[in-house]
Design an enzyme around this catalytic site. Sequence first.
Site, PDB file in Angstrom:
ATOM      1  CB  ALA A   1       5.459  51.564   7.452  1.00  0.00           C
ATOM      2  CG  ASP A   2      11.291  49.616   8.000  1.00  0.00           C
ATOM      3  OD1 ASP A   2      11.999  48.597   8.184  1.00  0.00           O
ATOM      4  OD2 ASP A   2      10.922  49.990   6.871  1.00  0.00           O
ATOM      5  CB  SER A   3      12.838  54.911   7.529  1.00  0.00           C
ATOM      6  OG  SER A   3      13.860  54.000   7.825  1.00  0.00           O
TER       7      SER A   3
ATOM      8  NE  ARG B   1      12.743  46.138   4.007  1.00  0.00           N
ATOM      9  CZ  ARG B   1      12.282  46.977   4.909  1.00  0.00           C
ATOM     10  NH1 ARG B   1      12.925  47.127   6.035  1.00  0.00           N
ATOM     11  NH2 ARG B   1      11.194  47.681   4.667  1.00  0.00           N
TER      12      ARG B   1
END
Lengths: 327, 138
Positions: free
Chosen positions: B91-93, A161
Amino acid sequence: MLSLKKRGALSMQISNFARGFFDSSSPLVPVALPSQRETHIWYIVPDEVQNTSLLNQYLKLLSSCERESMFRMSGDKLQKSSLLARTLVRTTLSRYTNCQITPRSFKFRKNTFGKPEIEWGHYEEWSPPALHFNVSHTSSLIACGVTVDKLVGVDVEEKQRKIKNDILSFARRYFSLHEVEHLHAILDPEIQRQEFIKLWTLKEAYVKALGRGFSAAPFKTFTIRFRATRSDGLQVPTDLISEASEILVEAFDDPKSLSNNWQFGLLELANSHYAAICMEKENILEGKGNDFMKLKVWKTLPFVEDEYVSGTNAVKIICGLSQCLHL
Amino acid sequence: MAAITGTSISLPAPSRLLQQNQASGMRSVSLSIHRKSFPSLGLQATPLRFCVSCAAKTETVEKVCEIVKKQLALPADSSVTGDSTFTDLGADSLDTVEIVMGLEEEFGITVEEENAQSITTVNDAAELIDKLVEKRGA
């Protein structure tokens, strides 16, 4: 040997399931409850789930509320991810009831702070186990952690990521001073990025375990610390996660809380993700006997195949965990 | 009732349609009405902005949409509107925190963590930004 035993059982399962592939009555394999200090992780890889018939079978497991939420997501990929997450939770929990409670019949509610929990019905002659669970998604892997009697939080992130903001700016804004220093000391940007992600997953796992919402434990109000055990047995702080034998949390408003209530584990999952687990623990009087959290991991395609992956390349412990190599 | 096309299941999604209608119907938008000068009859008592509620400025909403699309790597033509919720966009956190940070940098503001938590839609973010920018005395 484990692999023979596993393969035997598995090939029986697969031949059964191959026949019953489109048969919605293919049973889920029940699993024994986690013991004390044990966390179970079940995970699914969305890209490996392509069969529309199977997806439609999963769709039938969801409540109408979950279906509505699923359809609100933008686009097929997100909808499928939402579907698989709910399927994973329902099928996983069902296994721990010896499949007496079917995936479809589980009910859920949110606690006062919004954390999802199981709402058990009333059963004659059966006491439901005190299951706790927590789910974490990424676009490429969805994981569900299960414990008995202990609060649990799980967070997974892709190893690759990319962070859009500058990592140190981000850390200064959101992390504790100690954590900023930890990251600042890392010169290699790629390693720094990896350490950032590990820290993030640990902090997220803690907040999720607390279950009181992000605002009850803003990231700046607690710090993650690492301890290593020296050759003489003494425990000392360390900046290198790779050397650490223990991960701790210190909440600033309660300094005595250092590691008292929570234990952490960090691992690499499926070669593609970092996963952090935070679990409530009993207070150990003298802090001796540093028993790691025990871990069992399965990769699953519900109703098709379950693979126990602990002890394989799919699970690489980084810190704070001991693997159960035998089921 | 599944319509199966290729590898995706498609099912009628009435709730989604409803939401889109709401977007155009019920949410107020502040309009800047720029008029060329009227014939001088002194009728121009109209306010320059028509607000039913303290809704966010269009430009702010657009800027937020842009930042959200960038953070979530959404294609430029994807549908992101004021009513879009971050979670429904995927969207994640970590994404949400990155988005808030991007907004702070873009608008020169600081968002307190408690406020950040109440942001669930693009409109929420835009309204908060407008408030903070005004307080700062842009």
